[in-house]
Design an enzyme around this catalytic site. Sequence first.
Site, PDB file in Angstrom:
ATOM      1  CE  LYS A 242      -1.525   2.648   2.996  1.00 25.24           C
ATOM      2  NZ  LYS A 242      -1.747   4.147   2.432  1.00 25.24           N
TER       3      LYS A 242
ATOM      4  N   GLY B  24       6.894   4.769   8.325  1.00 26.93           N
ATOM      5  CA  GLY B  24       6.348   5.933   8.571  1.00 26.93           C
ATOM      6  C   GLY B  24       6.546   6.558   9.890  1.00 26.93           C
ATOM      7  CB  SER B  25       4.297   8.976  12.079  1.00 26.33           C
ATOM      8  OG  SER B  25       3.204   8.003  12.244  1.00 26.33           O
TER       9      SER B  25
ATOM     10  CD  GLU C 191       3.667  10.077  16.771  1.00 23.35           C
ATOM     11  OE1 GLU C 191       4.264  10.570  17.223  1.00 23.35           O
ATOM     12  OE2 GLU C 191       3.858   9.968  15.422  1.00 23.35           O
TER      13      GLU C 191
ATOM     14  N   GLY D  46       3.486   3.348  13.713  1.00 25.09           N
ATOM     15  CA  GLY D  46       4.140   2.200  14.205  1.00 25.09           C
ATOM     16  C   GLY D  46       3.707   1.678  15.549  1.00 25.09           C
TER      17      GLY D  46
ATOM     18  CD  GLU E   4      13.081   4.019   7.952  1.00 21.53           C
ATOM     19  OE1 GLU E   4      12.942   5.058   9.079  1.00 21.53           O
ATOM     20  OE2 GLU E   4      12.669   4.050   6.683  1.00 21.53           O
TER      21      GLU E   4
ATOM     22  CB  CYS F  44      12.666   8.975   8.629  1.00 20.12           C
ATOM     23  SG  CYS F  44      13.607   7.978   7.486  1.00 20.12           S
TER      24      CYS F  44
ATOM     25  CD  GLU G 100      10.346  12.277  12.156  1.00 16.47           C
ATOM     26  OE1 GLU G 100      11.034  11.759  11.353  1.00 16.47           O
ATOM     27  OE2 GLU G 100       9.300  11.779  12.579  1.00 16.47           O
TER      28      GLU G 100
END
Length: 801
Positions: A194, A246-247, A249, A251, A268, A302, A399
């Site tokens: 996705k 991704g973020s 949160e 994750g 990651e 990131c 971040e």
Amino acid sequence: MYMSIVEKFVTMDYGPAPEDPREALAWLDKHNRRFGHFINGAWHSPLEAKYFDTTDPSTGEKLSDIAQGSALDIDAAVKSARAALPQWQSLTPHTRARYLYALARQIQKHSRRLAVLETLDNGKPIRESRDIDIPLVARHFYHHAGWAQLLTQEFPGYEACGVVGQIIPWNFPLLMLAWKIAPALATGNTVVLKPAEFTPLTALAFAEICQEIDLPPGVVNIVTGDGHTGEALVAHPDVDKIAFTGSTEVGRAIRKATASTHKKLSLELGGKSPFIIFEDADLDSAVEGLVDGIWFNQGQVCCAGSRLLMQESIADQLIAKICDRMNTLRVGPPLDKSIDIGAIIARVQLDRIQRLVDQGVAEGATCWQPSISMPSRGLYFPPTLLSNVHPTSVVAQQEIFGPVLAAMTFRTPTEAVELANNTAYGLAACVWSESINVSLHVASQIKAGVVWVNCTNLFDASTGFGGYRESGYGREGGREGLLEYLEPTWFKHAPPLHPRPLAIDQPPQQIPESVADSANTPPIDRTVKLFIAGKQARPDSGYSLEVRAADGRLLGEAPLGNRKDIRNAVEAARKATAWAKATAHTRAQVLYYLAENLSQRREEIAQRLSDVVGKQQAESEVAASIERLFTYAAWTDKYEGAIHNPPFRNVTLAMQEPIGTIGILCPQEAPLVGFLSAVMPAIAVGNTVVAIPSEIYPLITADLYQLFETSDLPAGAVNIVTGRPHELLKTLAEHDDLDALWCFADAPTCATAKSLSIGNLKQVFTNEGRSIDWFNPAPSSDRFFLQHATQIKNIWVPYGE
């Protein structure tokens, strides 16, 4: 008026150099600017007939209609991947390698169109898409074509996870696809991917490439959509692994959603990377590195070097140089080849950047932005320098994911390391110094998965990338990246663990008359203690548990540990830093000494253990334990890193580092060999441990701490807390000062361990409720436990002038 050449050079400005987008736009028109899902090798309209727009962030213009994936679309894609799996795995390694090679060739063939399409959809400068992203995409498929060819030789005893669900972000859309799909296909998995809802176009272009090379239908499936589509993929019961970038949160939410399943997981996540500049650094080079570190891809990276740590003696000089360089940065239409900074991906992200900058200024930071022209339309944010930032400020801790640099100072290398590690993240770092001693000494102490020395943002397929702590776990790229898509065959097919009462294999011996006559003599109490910081300790509760033999006889009592005992044990383990700093040879000697002392006491320990597990198992446990100690003593100074040679003037040092402090719920069914099989690989590589021993025979603690006390094991390296495992597990899992949690128990207990440990995203290693034969030396021989006890840090070191 006459102007010198120098004056002309200084005042010279770049003219526009626009990239022609006609090929990319024609490709969109060929598809009528409407895309469905790519499932089973063909295009399919969304089953719920819903679409959304994808737009060019530099202009706001609509590019295409994109299918909104539903749970039904995800189910169709997963079924397609599952159906394709047997045929894909039945192919020879060479055949799979040929497919990956063909993907690489087609990506090169379409590289210019892919680069333009990426810039249109994402807003990054065309120079970055053309010169960095797309070449790296091809490089990953070429590199993993080689791994596909060598897979059975290099990874004997391993097999593919199966159907892999992959979710990628919007900042490097096609490159993240390559990072995920290339190793998955090379190792024999099939994929449902996705892409991010903001940037789906190059993933859909890749789907067309899969058709061009006649990739077997169902091997790669691409379902577009928003977060709900990703949730459906994560929740699907027939997915064997989830790989997410991704973020933090999101994750954390994925970790919670997969806790009760057997899905393998790699994450990651975010970062707040330090960019450390020492006073002896080449400041001009460091400033150019800083430009690439924080303003590359508009800071939407990131691993962006968003925290500048400057040695105090050069701070003013460095800030002046940075400001001068910022005044030359060009912000504008990303298809212009002379542009440095393109557009921010979406309005919501632009608003978030501004909000965090305002909050940083409110907390005392000084904001400086260059006087440069900004586009009149589109989503843009100027390069921003925040100085006088306090280490606890929101702009130093959160971040931002934008072109914003937060600057701080330090005086000594020790202070630099402390500031660098003063974050919940641990993805990447940069160290600039002309002293190789200083650079490597600091790099080795930074808690980050990647450290660049005198360079910035270098990536290669041969070198793993991934983080520590709340930046996630698992690696992308390199040999270690392949292991994320493989499992040991013995582990994957192990039967479920079914706890059962253990029976004695020998009939009770008749009590001699001399002993019977002394029955009236008061017995000597056998109550063990906890083992914390190298000392025997009474439990905080003041209570103990009865320990009985298989025939019901009272054998003694074990302390009833509680939350405070776990806290004390973790504190002791965190303080035992000398163990990680000890040489591998020293750690090996301690483990050999443990084996020697266990061998000396094998008969008495086996006799006591036989009351619970029977004579035959007890003797086998002691013998297997001695062998296990020798095995991990042997591995201690041989489980080493590697040196990679990426296609730059760099070498990368892949260092095997201990994770830190590990909490271990030891297996119940094998009190001695299970304990040592779990604890020894952890300490062999330099971790410290808080262990909860087997509930059926916690009295083994007394024998263990006597072994530890007489074998030169440093205080705090191993701490043992007895009690009710389910209660203690909760405290361990929720403890934010633990770096990892290992749990060897039934499936519900393993699910509890994963679910409760999401607070600081500690690494969790469980048996997934499967039965492990602790008497079989195979697990300790194939590096399986050692892989979970270490994390790889890649240090990039340049060479040449």
